[in-house]
Motif scaffolding. Structure first.
Motif, short mmCIF file in Angstrom:
data_model
loop_
_atom_site.label_atom_id
_atom_site.label_comp_id
_atom_site.label_asym_id
_atom_site.label_seq_id
_atom_site.Cartn_x
_atom_site.Cartn_y
_atom_site.Cartn_z
N LEU A 125 22.81 43.24 35.12
CA LEU A 125 21.97 42.09 34.82
C LEU A 125 22.79 40.99 34.14
N MET A 126 23.58 41.39 33.16
CA MET A 126 24.40 40.41 32.43
C MET A 126 25.42 39.76 33.36
N ALA A 127 26.03 40.56 34.22
CA ALA A 127 27.04 40.03 35.13
C ALA A 127 26.43 39.02 36.09
N ALA A 128 25.25 39.36 36.64
CA ALA A 128 24.59 38.46 37.59
C ALA A 128 24.20 37.16 36.92
N ALA A 129 23.70 37.24 35.68
CA ALA A 129 23.23 36.04 34.97
C ALA A 129 24.38 35.12 34.60
N PHE A 130 25.38 35.64 33.95
CA PHE A 130 26.41 34.78 33.40
C PHE A 130 27.51 34.45 34.42
N ASP A 131 27.68 35.31 35.43
CA ASP A 131 28.60 34.95 36.51
C ASP A 131 28.02 33.79 37.32
N LEU A 132 26.68 33.80 37.50
CA LEU A 132 26.02 32.74 38.25
C LEU A 132 26.20 31.41 37.54
N GLU A 133 26.08 31.41 36.21
CA GLU A 133 26.20 30.18 35.45
C GLU A 133 27.65 29.70 35.40
N ALA A 134 28.58 30.64 35.51
CA ALA A 134 29.99 30.27 35.36
C ALA A 134 30.60 29.73 36.64
N VAL A 135 29.92 29.94 37.78
CA VAL A 135 30.51 29.54 39.06
C VAL A 135 30.71 28.02 39.12
#
Length: 538
Positions: free
Chosen positions: A528-538
């Protein structure tokens, strides 16, 4: 034939005005943009900036004759859609151009099953027979991430979670493999892992079919990931446009810089493990029977909430996170006694587990809910003032009209709305503005506990930040206790003292918010954390 580098849609000098009595308001002011085949153009801006009105104009879905176009043309493959008659538009709608709407519950027919709603599209536009359409429907539901797709065919919209309803809407929009997809906040109701799946799906379909997209969203992380070009709207005008990377890295307009710098921030109040317990649940269970056969015998159960313990303390926030359909909202409804459940629920020291609807009524003043779908929870026949003040009429009947009006005005101001909006109606507001009205309705009674079900999902980034700051300030002033249900982990991190992670009706992980965000203990929480913050970091 349209080539990839040629516009499939051209909006030129478009204006949209709305008439209310003798007053005429300009919602879109001389907007021009184009979309090429296979290209994604993002339309971003704050709620009320004119994004959705521009999109709805393409297929003439505005409330005519109240709406009008003082200027402009909208050309699809060289054909002006604004000049087309209803027969021409019916040919284009749902086949050449399809639209995913922001609020799925108001877009899906509550009387028809999922299968029937998608089948009708396939049978009408592609001439499929029912058996063929059924197989295609199952495939579409699988593509948009609905588990056990075949078992959901006979489900009605009210039996699905908010995220599942949105996925059904996306499946319907993609059914005819359109050339242009208008996506109006298509991932608003979806959790972060499904957001990533849907975005990847849209990109795959784009590559396969040359699909063009007009993508309307307030989530700038998504824009950066999916859009080729970005148009920024403010007060009905496009104030900046260009390649997405250029707009994000070198914004020219002050408003664009404001949007890019706006995000929920700050920290929740300090943890206080000695604070009084406002609400407590022990072994909470909500099981829905699965009935089959002629006599409708119960053969199994859907365990929406399965044996959960939860404690909420005064002045603290419990964040409840997890994928759509994990049981987050069902847990909130069980705690507030809006649905029946097994187990014990206590509110300010009172066991309310067996309270009837009538016995719960006096407690509703102290226990409020902000629902996920702002349009579905606001009566279209009541003014904003009547909606926000309805609870005051029930729970504070001795207030004079002037006193009640003052309280309504103050609640609207606190949620970022002009007090004069109390004389208007829900259909006159954007999705984000309607959500603020829903929050004002809950706050006006000054409750001790508020269950917030995705309260920021329909809001743009800057308004999200304002609402988070508002909720924190109100919590500090009035020692409010929140159960905050959300798939937006950045908002949860800014508000929650404790976090409860749910999956398939059960608790996967629970504890202090800082520990879970910094050092998640399970693979599911990590994903969940990876999906959330990876999405914002792209």
């Amino acid at each position: 034939m349209i080539k990839k580098d040629e516009p499939i849609l051209v909006i030129d000098d478009l204006s949209v005005s709305f008439r209310q009595g003798a007053e005429v308001n300009l919602a879109v002011d001389r907007v021009s943009l184009s979309i090429n085949k296979g290209e994604t153009v993002a339309l971003v801006g704050e709620s009320g900036s004119g994004k959705s009105v521009t999109a709805l104009s393409i297929l003439k879905l505005l409330p005519y004759p109240a709406a009008s176009h003082p200027s402009g043309t909208i050309q699809y493959k060289g054909e002006d859609l604004l000049d087309g008659d209803e027969r021409d538009l019916q040919r284009v709608r749902g086949y050449d151009i399809t639209m995913i709407f922001q609020e799925p519950m108001t877009s899906l027919n509550p009387l028809h099953t999922v299968e029937r709603q998608i089948n009708q599209i396939l049978m009408l536009h592609q001439g499929m027979h029912q058996a063929e359409a059924r197989l295609k429907t199952i495939d579409l539901l699988r593509q948009v991430g609905i588990k056990n797709a075949q078992s959901r065919l006979n489900a009605y919209p009210h039996q699905l979670s908010g995220g599942q309803r949105q996925r059904v809407m996306i499946a319907m929009a993609l059914a005819n493999e359109p050339e242009l997809l208008i996506a109006d906040e298509p991932t608003t109701a979806l959790d972060v892992t499904i957001q990533a799946q849907i975005l990847e799906l849209l990109k795959t379909l784009q590559a396969k079919h040359g699909l063009a997209m007009l993508f309307i969203t307030h989530n700038l992380g998504i824009v950066r990931k999916i859009a080729d070009r970005t148009c920024v709207m403010q007060h009905g005008k496009i104030v900046e446009h260009g390649p997405t990377a250029e707009v994000f890295e070198n914004p020219i307009h002050e408003y664009t810089r404001h949007l890019l710098s706006s995000e929920p921030s700050g920290k929740p109040p300090m943890n206080n493990e000695q604070a009084p317990i406002i609400m407590e649940g022990s072994d909470i269970r909500v099981w829905f029977p699965i009935k089959k056969g002629f006599f409708r015998k119960t053969v199994d159960h859907v365990k929406a909430v399965d044996g959960i313990d939860v404690v909420l303390r005064e002045g603290q926030t419990l964040g409840v996170v997890g994928e759509s359909g994990s049981g987050k909202t069902t847990l909130g409804f069980a705690m507030t006694r809006l649905i029946s459940s097994q187990g014990k629920v206590s509110f300010i020291g009172r066991d309310i587990s067996q309270y009837s609807f009538g016995k719960m009524k006096p407690l509703r003043e102290e226990m409020q809910v902000v629902f996920q779908d702002p349009y579905g929870s606001l009566s279209p026949r009541m003014s904003i003032g009547e909606i926000v003040g309805e609870g005051l009429l029930i729970h504070m009947p001795k207030l004079s009209y002037k006193e009640r009006d003052q309280k309504v005005s103050q609640a609207l101001i606190e949620t970022g709305l002009d007090s004069e909006t109390r004389h208007r109606y829900p259909h006159e507001f954007s999705g984000g503005q309607r959500q603020r009205v829903a929050i004002a309705r809950a706050l006006v009674l000054e409750p001790k506990f508020i269950m917030l079900d995705e309260p920021t999902s329909a809001l743009d980034m800057s308004v999200q930040a304002q609402v988070v700051d508002l909720l924190r300030e109100l919590q500090k002033q009035h020692k409010l206790t929140y159960m905050f249900i959300s798939h937006d982990l950045k908002v949860v991190r800014a508000l929650a003292n404790e976090v409860l992670v749910m999956r398939n009706g059960q608790v996967v992980e629970q504890g202090k918010a800082a520990r879970i965000f910094d050092n998640p203990g399970t693979d599911y929480t990590k994903s969940l954390m990876a999906a959330a913050f990876d999405l914002e970091a792209v």
